[in-house]
Design a protein around this motif. Structure first.
Motif, PDB file in Angstrom:
ATOM      1  N   GLU A  14      96.233 -10.416  25.082  1.00 26.83           N
ATOM      2  CA  GLU A  14      97.161  -9.878  26.079  1.00 26.83           C
ATOM      3  C   GLU A  14      97.776  -8.562  25.596  1.00 26.83           C
ATOM      4  O   GLU A  14      97.890  -7.603  26.360  1.00 26.83           O
ATOM      5  CB  GLU A  14      98.262 -10.889  26.358  1.00 26.83           C
ATOM      6  CG  GLU A  14      97.792 -12.155  27.067  1.00 26.83           C
ATOM      7  CD  GLU A  14      98.903 -13.167  27.190  1.00 26.83           C
ATOM      8  OE1 GLU A  14     100.080 -12.752  27.267  1.00 26.83           O
ATOM      9  OE2 GLU A  14      98.619 -14.376  27.193  1.00 26.83           O
ATOM     10  N   THR A  37      97.183  -4.925  27.306  1.00 26.81           N
ATOM     11  CA  THR A  37      98.348  -4.169  27.777  1.00 26.81           C
ATOM     12  C   THR A  37      98.382  -2.775  27.172  1.00 26.81           C
ATOM     13  O   THR A  37      98.711  -1.789  27.857  1.00 26.81           O
ATOM     14  CB  THR A  37      99.636  -4.934  27.440  1.00 26.81           C
ATOM     15  OG1 THR A  37      99.606  -6.218  28.068  1.00 26.81           O
ATOM     16  CG2 THR A  37     100.868  -4.172  27.904  1.00 26.81           C
ATOM     17  N   VAL A  92      94.781  -8.830  32.394  1.00 27.60           N
ATOM     18  CA  VAL A  92      95.715  -9.414  31.418  1.00 27.60           C
ATOM     19  C   VAL A  92      96.433 -10.602  32.039  1.00 27.60           C
ATOM     20  O   VAL A  92      96.582 -11.661  31.410  1.00 27.60           O
ATOM     21  CB  VAL A  92      96.724  -8.351  30.931  1.00 27.60           C
ATOM     22  CG1 VAL A  92      97.824  -9.005  30.084  1.00 27.60           C
ATOM     23  CG2 VAL A  92      96.022  -7.267  30.123  1.00 27.60           C
ATOM     24  N   THR A 131      88.836 -14.497  26.298  1.00 28.45           N
ATOM     25  CA  THR A 131      89.748 -15.554  26.724  1.00 28.45           C
ATOM     26  C   THR A 131      89.041 -16.903  26.659  1.00 28.45           C
ATOM     27  O   THR A 131      89.616 -17.909  26.231  1.00 28.45           O
ATOM     28  CB  THR A 131      90.277 -15.287  28.142  1.00 28.45           C
ATOM     29  OG1 THR A 131      91.056 -14.086  28.134  1.00 28.45           O
ATOM     30  CG2 THR A 131      91.140 -16.439  28.631  1.00 28.45           C
ATOM     31  N   ARG A 156      96.270 -14.589  30.971  1.00 27.72           N
ATOM     32  CA  ARG A 156      97.463 -15.388  30.683  1.00 27.72           C
ATOM     33  C   ARG A 156      97.478 -16.672  31.506  1.00 27.72           C
ATOM     34  O   ARG A 156      97.739 -17.763  30.974  1.00 27.72           O
ATOM     35  CB  ARG A 156      98.711 -14.551  30.962  1.00 27.72           C
ATOM     36  CG  ARG A 156     100.025 -15.229  30.595  1.00 27.72           C
ATOM     37  CD  ARG A 156     101.197 -14.307  30.848  1.00 27.72           C
ATOM     38  NE  ARG A 156     101.113 -13.110  30.038  1.00 27.72           N
ATOM     39  CZ  ARG A 156     101.145 -11.868  30.511  1.00 27.72           C
ATOM     40  NH1 ARG A 156     101.232 -11.658  31.826  1.00 27.72           N
ATOM     41  NH2 ARG A 156     101.083 -10.833  29.706  1.00 27.72           N
TER      42      ARG A 156
END
Length: 300
Positions: A83, A87, A270, A133, A274
């Motif tokens: 993440e 970002t 992102v 991920t 999450r």
């Protein structure tokens, strides 16, 4: 077992990757030592190397699975780091600092950052966020539920080996074959879990699943194709195409039917990462609960 999974997940969210004495870094040093002594340009040598690398830490984890589960989950999860990197890439691209955005690419994948422009970096980031991920967030949580600490350690060891030697180049095409195949096997179920989560956020069209299936079937990776294609559907973008790695060029199938990724897509990716991690936590806890209940039933 559920509290061990939750504790490891919360530790990742609060602290990110361990900054010192990271178990995966120690494992990488151990694997490099083995490679120096066992390397031969053959699949048989690669099988021996892979076994020698993954079996000892997996056995160690099995000696105290309840105690080591929170540590194993925390050390194996990379969701918070993903993440943060995503970002940072979005911030640099938004500021027009493509040169600095390139410095984050090696954190995500093995593509050559020097040949990527801003759009190429955005695409690489979105694809890598989806794949990583699955590998570094969903897989540890799923394996924690399925097999506890030994499962988490086995997957992380195999995935680390794949990142070290699982390349289709002159040095590793034979030697790294076993590590790459083991990583494919252990990543099979987590990739499908990730795909299912992604599709919860995709347009509810009759042919969405068929498009993902068709794209994944043509992808060179048996797992990455699923998560990248489903991420493309969830984000309403187009992924795939010509992909330049340090070892050569791959022509990837087209994934999705929208526009190519932009800086805004990276931000959305992102968020998708999450949310996928939170959903995977729930999946891991459910699997662990069923496993605990089955064990209790067998003992009764």
């Amino acid at each position: 077992m559920q509290w061990g999974i939750i504790t490891g997940f919360v530790a990742d969210k609060l602290f990110g990757d361990p900054q010192r004495h990271h178990p995966v870094a120690y494992f990488g040093s151990y694997a490099s030592f083995l490679e120096r002594h066992l390397y031969r340009d053959s699949k048989l040598a690669g099988i021996g190397f892979t076994a020698a690398a993954v079996i000892p830490p997996t056995i160690l984890a099995a000696l105290a699975p309840e105690i080591l589960l929170p540590v194993a989950v925390w050390a194996s999860l990379g969701g918070t780091t993903l993440e943060k990197v995503g970002t940072q890439v979005a911030h640099d691209l938004e500021e027009g600092d493509v040169d600095h955005a390139r410095t984050w690419v090696p954190w995500l994948c093995s593509r050559d950052p020097q040949v990527l422009d801003g759009d190429g970096i955005a695409r690489a980031t979105v694809e890598s966020l989806a794949e990583n991920t699955s590998d570094a967030a969903v897989a540890p949580l799923v394996w924690a539920g399925l097999a506890g600490a030994p499962g988490v350690v086995l997957h992380r060891a195999a995935n680390t080996l794949d990142a070290m030697v699982g390349y289709k180049n002159e040095r590793y095409s034979n030697f790294g074959w076993a590590a790459a195949r083991l990583d494919d096997v252990l990543g099979y179920l987590p990739a499908r879990v990730t795909t299912a989560i992604h599709l919860l956020f995709a347009p509810k069209k009759r042919d969405t699943w068929q498009r993902v299936y068709a794209a994944a079937a043509n992808h060179p990776s048996p797992n990455a194709g699923w998560v990248e294609a489903s991420a493309a559907e969830a984000l309403r973008v187009r992924l795939g195409g010509r992909t330049v790695y340090s070892y050569g060029v791959e022509e990837r199938p087209t994934l999705g039917h929208g526009p190519y990724p932009t800086t805004q897509t990276v931000k959305k990716a992102v968020v998708l990462s999450r949310v996928t991690q939170l959903a995977a936590l729930g999946v891991g806890l459910v699997i662990a609960q069923k496993r605990s209940s089955r064990r209790a039933s067998n003992l009764a």
